[in-house]
Design a protein around this motif. Sequence first.
Motif, PDB file in Angstrom:
ATOM      1  N   UNK A   1       0.809  -1.230   0.000  1.00 24.56           N
ATOM      2  CA  UNK A   1       0.000   0.000   0.000  1.00 24.56           C
ATOM      3  C   UNK A   1       0.831   1.263   0.000  1.00 24.56           C
ATOM      4  N   UNK A   2       2.156   1.140   0.141  1.00 28.14           N
ATOM      5  CA  UNK A   2       2.975   2.351   0.240  1.00 28.14           C
ATOM      6  C   UNK A   2       2.965   3.127  -1.071  1.00 28.14           C
ATOM      7  N   UNK A   3       3.335   4.397  -0.984  1.00 31.58           N
ATOM      8  CA  UNK A   3       3.395   5.217  -2.195  1.00 31.58           C
ATOM      9  C   UNK A   3       4.668   4.921  -2.980  1.00 31.58           C
ATOM     10  N   UNK A   4       4.686   5.373  -4.216  1.00 31.89           N
ATOM     11  CA  UNK A   4       5.899   5.254  -5.025  1.00 31.89           C
ATOM     12  C   UNK A   4       7.067   5.944  -4.343  1.00 31.89           C
ATOM     13  N   UNK A   5       6.794   7.105  -3.721  1.00 36.53           N
ATOM     14  CA  UNK A   5       7.847   7.888  -3.079  1.00 36.53           C
ATOM     15  C   UNK A   5       8.437   7.123  -1.893  1.00 36.53           C
ATOM     16  N   UNK A   6       7.568   6.447  -1.128  1.00 37.58           N
ATOM     17  CA  UNK A   6       8.072   5.635  -0.021  1.00 37.58           C
ATOM     18  C   UNK A   6       8.909   4.486  -0.573  1.00 37.58           C
ATOM     19  N   UNK A   7       8.442   3.904  -1.680  1.00 39.56           N
ATOM     20  CA  UNK A   7       9.202   2.820  -2.312  1.00 39.56           C
ATOM     21  C   UNK A   7      10.578   3.291  -2.756  1.00 39.56           C
ATOM     22  N   UNK A   8      10.639   4.485  -3.350  1.00 40.53           N
ATOM     23  CA  UNK A   8      11.922   5.012  -3.795  1.00 40.53           C
ATOM     24  C   UNK A   8      12.829   5.299  -2.599  1.00 40.53           C
ATOM     25  N   UNK A   9      12.256   5.806  -1.504  1.00 37.37           N
ATOM     26  CA  UNK A   9      13.054   6.077  -0.303  1.00 37.37           C
ATOM     27  C   UNK A   9      13.636   4.777   0.236  1.00 37.37           C
TER      28      UNK A   9
ATOM     29  N   UNK B   1      12.875 -14.731  17.825  1.00 34.86           N
ATOM     30  CA  UNK B   1      14.312 -14.889  17.564  1.00 34.86           C
ATOM     31  C   UNK B   1      14.961 -13.577  17.139  1.00 34.86           C
ATOM     32  N   UNK B   2      14.183 -12.516  16.972  1.00 35.89           N
ATOM     33  CA  UNK B   2      14.754 -11.269  16.459  1.00 35.89           C
ATOM     34  C   UNK B   2      15.407 -10.467  17.577  1.00 35.89           C
ATOM     35  N   UNK B   3      16.496  -9.768  17.223  1.00 34.10           N
ATOM     36  CA  UNK B   3      17.056  -8.793  18.158  1.00 34.10           C
ATOM     37  C   UNK B   3      16.184  -7.554  18.196  1.00 34.10           C
ATOM     38  N   UNK B   4      15.698  -7.185  17.016  1.00 36.23           N
ATOM     39  CA  UNK B   4      14.866  -5.979  16.973  1.00 36.23           C
ATOM     40  C   UNK B   4      13.799  -6.118  15.895  1.00 36.23           C
ATOM     41  N   UNK B   5      12.557  -5.892  16.294  1.00 32.67           N
ATOM     42  CA  UNK B   5      11.452  -5.823  15.339  1.00 32.67           C
ATOM     43  C   UNK B   5      10.919  -4.397  15.362  1.00 32.67           C
ATOM     44  N   UNK B   6      11.093  -3.697  14.231  1.00 31.73           N
ATOM     45  CA  UNK B   6      10.575  -2.340  14.106  1.00 31.73           C
ATOM     46  C   UNK B   6       9.304  -2.418  13.267  1.00 31.73           C
ATOM     47  N   UNK B   7       8.192  -1.951  13.803  1.00 34.80           N
ATOM     48  CA  UNK B   7       6.941  -1.939  13.031  1.00 34.80           C
ATOM     49  C   UNK B   7       6.521  -0.496  12.847  1.00 34.80           C
ATOM     50  N   UNK B   8       6.436  -0.129  11.587  1.00 34.98           N
ATOM     51  CA  UNK B   8       6.077   1.253  11.230  1.00 34.98           C
ATOM     52  C   UNK B   8       4.659   1.198  10.700  1.00 34.98           C
TER      53      UNK B   8
ATOM     54  N   UNK C   1       1.812  12.027  -2.237  1.00 39.34           N
ATOM     55  CA  UNK C   1       2.592  11.046  -2.983  1.00 39.34           C
ATOM     56  C   UNK C   1       1.790  10.519  -4.153  1.00 39.34           C
ATOM     57  N   UNK C   2       2.301   9.433  -4.745  1.00 41.67           N
ATOM     58  CA  UNK C   2       1.601   8.853  -5.896  1.00 41.67           C
ATOM     59  C   UNK C   2       1.549   7.337  -5.764  1.00 41.67           C
ATOM     60  N   UNK C   3       0.573   6.757  -6.418  1.00 45.72           N
ATOM     61  CA  UNK C   3       0.531   5.299  -6.569  1.00 45.72           C
ATOM     62  C   UNK C   3       0.336   4.993  -8.053  1.00 45.72           C
ATOM     63  N   UNK C   4       0.707   3.783  -8.441  1.00 42.54           N
ATOM     64  CA  UNK C   4       0.560   3.367  -9.838  1.00 42.54           C
ATOM     65  C   UNK C   4      -0.533   2.329  -9.906  1.00 42.54           C
ATOM     66  N   UNK C   5      -1.566   2.583 -10.711  1.00 49.23           N
ATOM     67  CA  UNK C   5      -2.696   1.654 -10.699  1.00 49.23           C
ATOM     68  C   UNK C   5      -2.503   0.562 -11.747  1.00 49.23           C
ATOM     69  N   UNK C   6      -3.495  -0.314 -11.881  1.00 49.88           N
ATOM     70  CA  UNK C   6      -3.344  -1.495 -12.748  1.00 49.88           C
ATOM     71  C   UNK C   6      -3.202  -1.124 -14.214  1.00 49.88           C
TER      72      UNK C   6
ATOM     73  N   UNK D   1       4.454  10.375  11.033  1.00 46.69           N
ATOM     74  CA  UNK D   1       5.229  10.945   9.934  1.00 46.69           C
ATOM     75  C   UNK D   1       4.984  10.130   8.674  1.00 46.69           C
ATOM     76  N   UNK D   2       5.331  10.734   7.569  1.00 47.77           N
ATOM     77  CA  UNK D   2       5.204  10.060   6.282  1.00 47.77           C
ATOM     78  C   UNK D   2       6.166   8.871   6.213  1.00 47.77           C
ATOM     79  N   UNK D   3       5.743   7.790   5.551  1.00 50.35           N
ATOM     80  CA  UNK D   3       6.568   6.580   5.487  1.00 50.35           C
ATOM     81  C   UNK D   3       7.961   6.856   4.934  1.00 50.35           C
ATOM     82  N   UNK D   4       8.031   7.639   3.860  1.00 49.67           N
ATOM     83  CA  UNK D   4       9.339   7.913   3.248  1.00 49.67           C
ATOM     84  C   UNK D   4      10.238   8.657   4.238  1.00 49.67           C
ATOM     85  N   UNK D   5       9.685   9.629   4.944  1.00 52.31           N
ATOM     86  CA  UNK D   5      10.474  10.406   5.902  1.00 52.31           C
ATOM     87  C   UNK D   5      10.965   9.519   7.042  1.00 52.31           C
ATOM     88  N   UNK D   6      10.123   8.594   7.473  1.00 52.91           N
ATOM     89  CA  UNK D   6      10.537   7.702   8.570  1.00 52.91           C
ATOM     90  C   UNK D   6      11.696   6.826   8.108  1.00 52.91           C
TER      91      UNK D   6
END
Lengths: 606, 183
Positions: free
Chosen positions: A324-332, A540-547, A572-577, A595-600
């Motif tokens: 579900x993330x935006x293209x911008x988050x994907x690029x980040x 078993x994880x040392x750290x699980x970060x959930x955003x 941001x933008x998304x790309x549809x089918x 905060x925005x996903x990309x910024x995080x």
Amino acid sequence: MNATQTITLTINGKVCEGRAGQTILEVATANDIYIPTLCWMKDRSPWGGCRMCIVEVAGSPKVVPACATPAVAGSQITTNSPRLHNLRRMTLELLFSERNHICPICPMNKGDCGLQHQAYLHGVDSIRFPYLYPALPMDVSGRYFGLDHNRCILCTRCVRTCDEIEGVHTLDIANRGERNLIVVDMHATFGTSETCTSCGACVAACPTGALFDKAQTYRGKLHTCTVVKTTCPECPVGCGLAVYTRENRIVEVFGDPESPLCAGHLCRKGRYETWAEPRRRITQPMLRHNGELKPVSWDEALAHIRRVRDATPVWESVLLASPRLTNEAGQAIHRVADKLDRVGVWLAPNEGALVEAPEPLADVRRQLTEADAFILLGVQPSRDHGLIASYVRRGVRQRQARLIILNCRRSDLDRYADIAVREVSLERAFWAQVAEVLRDVQRPVLLYGTEAMTPIGVAVLERLLAVFEQKASGEAPALIGLPIGTNSIGLVAAGLEAVEDVGSWLDAKPVRYLHLVLGDDHTLGERWFEEKYRALMLETLDLLVVQASYESPLTAHAHVVLPACTWAEKTGTVTNFEGRTLPLKPVIPVRGQARDDAAIVEAVYA
Amino acid sequence: MSTNGKIKVATMWLSGCSGCHMSFLDLDERLLELGKAIDLKASPIVDIKFDQIPEVDVGIVEGCVNNNEQEEHLRHLRDRCKILVALGDCAIMGNVPALRNQFPVDAVLQRGFVETESTQIGEIPMDPVMPRLLAKARPLKEIVKVDVSIPGCPPDADTIWYALTELLAGRMPKWDERNLKYD
């Protein structure tokens, strides 16, 4: 008669041009002449039931409904006269006297109500007829909306919308005369209806408060809300949303009438799951301390992640993102990929082949609205792409399009199908039957989904194409691939690895640091735990970060929780089918410290 | 018209919430101006029993007719006024008090006096001197002739002012989308 032939007629003394075949109402509207309406609605068949649009035609003693009367060249029409005004006012008074229209306690009060508006225009200060005060029930059993018969004027806009737009015909009218009642199925309720898809188009069509959205009720008049147009975040169709907000809260979500594919219609997911579901929002970073998640500042949360990452080798660090993330988050995410061993996007099984560099599609709306056959292969439009399902139903029910459903789970579409087979046989007799159904088809559309990407699916697809090759006439089928993830296409294009099987992807190498970028995904939190071992893996994880934007079983297991923006707060933008890039626009201000996903992602890997 | 040249007015409060009278008082400083033109002969705010209401020019009624006593009061006022004004949605159409019309009177009384959440030991009042609920709450015009309707719940002060000044000027108020409001 030529459909584009121009005709001339006189309306209120003004010479008006129209096209042959248009109604009087259409010609008048095109010439800026107002005729009051209540039951008329754009893109629905005319009903002529409310009698508000009555006009006088010179030479005829009768008044006629403008919405249902063809404009005739040379006719002279009067839309406003004392006689028409009195007739309309009387009609309105009859409507008021027939049911319990108590404006002061109605959620549609103050300008959103078509009945009230018309009564104001016609100076209705009192009702000359005795009130019937009928004892009428309410149906509030539906999850998202209710039906209050007290406020219904039987305009049938809901009935026609349900039938002609969503295509399910759940609603209709029962009984006769003053006992007329909108019914759900055969005297079912919205809660028990087997055909209702909860698309809410009936509510959007209702001119009074008879059908109402529970989450919107009494939260302010719509015509004073701010309206922001954005893109639906729920599936890869990418319908346009018109989001109504008031005092920084979402009050209502309707389809954007200008959006090319949806044209104002939405499915349940876009109309309600975007905002009308109770979800617990995460508004501040949290850190696990002595086994409990405690609110902390962004700096503390980021410093803790940094400390653990410094102690964890890159080859044991993994990031997995929601589709579900935006293209911008994907690029980040792609930009920081070198600081991690693997970055992936969680797709549905077999979705990868569907989203890796697909051909852009053009003209999909025309293909869907003109198709005379739909073939569904390994796709679940009723579940995943509600708008596409409505196109299929409309095609079958209005244009008698053929429908063949192969390799799909059971759905409401089965009842309209010529052939519906869950496991396709490769026997000759079966394919002869398919060929027979498709024999006279001219403009077929083939909708395929993830299950078309399996070896069996591909074999079936080849057989199907062979059927079309052997056909004497008709176009080759328009191929429309429908992924499941909202932005799977955009995120894979941004460079994220397509992960169909999360279990084996994670098991491939030892993982000690896992960053899950869920964004506002409200399903992945539960999906993670559908397989038991994934819960064990978290230990078993040392750290699980959930955003994430919302609390889920996953955030409950996290060591660090980072608050992310929802779709309504993002830019941001998304790309549809189809391959179109669609904008997400901020509708409301960011809640709390989210905060925005990309910024995080940038902050975590700075 | 009284001897001092003022228009004689009586107001009455039937089944309503008194919001219309409150809205009337919202005329604020315009009440002074109104006071120069009218003589308020009877009103819930001047404590005159209904059978002492004298002959007046204008009778203004808030609320609908819910019981036999109110019906009697309304007929009494109608007999004594030249112009009867239905003030507010209850008087015009029943409005909220008419919500009970969907249920039988017995069920309404049972709910109101016995089953209310705050009631511990309730009983339906049976004293014959008590007013008796009518089978249905009724708008004024189903009982008597109504000359002017001022819609609204309540009609706001400007709407009341418009209607009263029109009547004082000897005209009937005209309603359209600019001054109509049902809430």
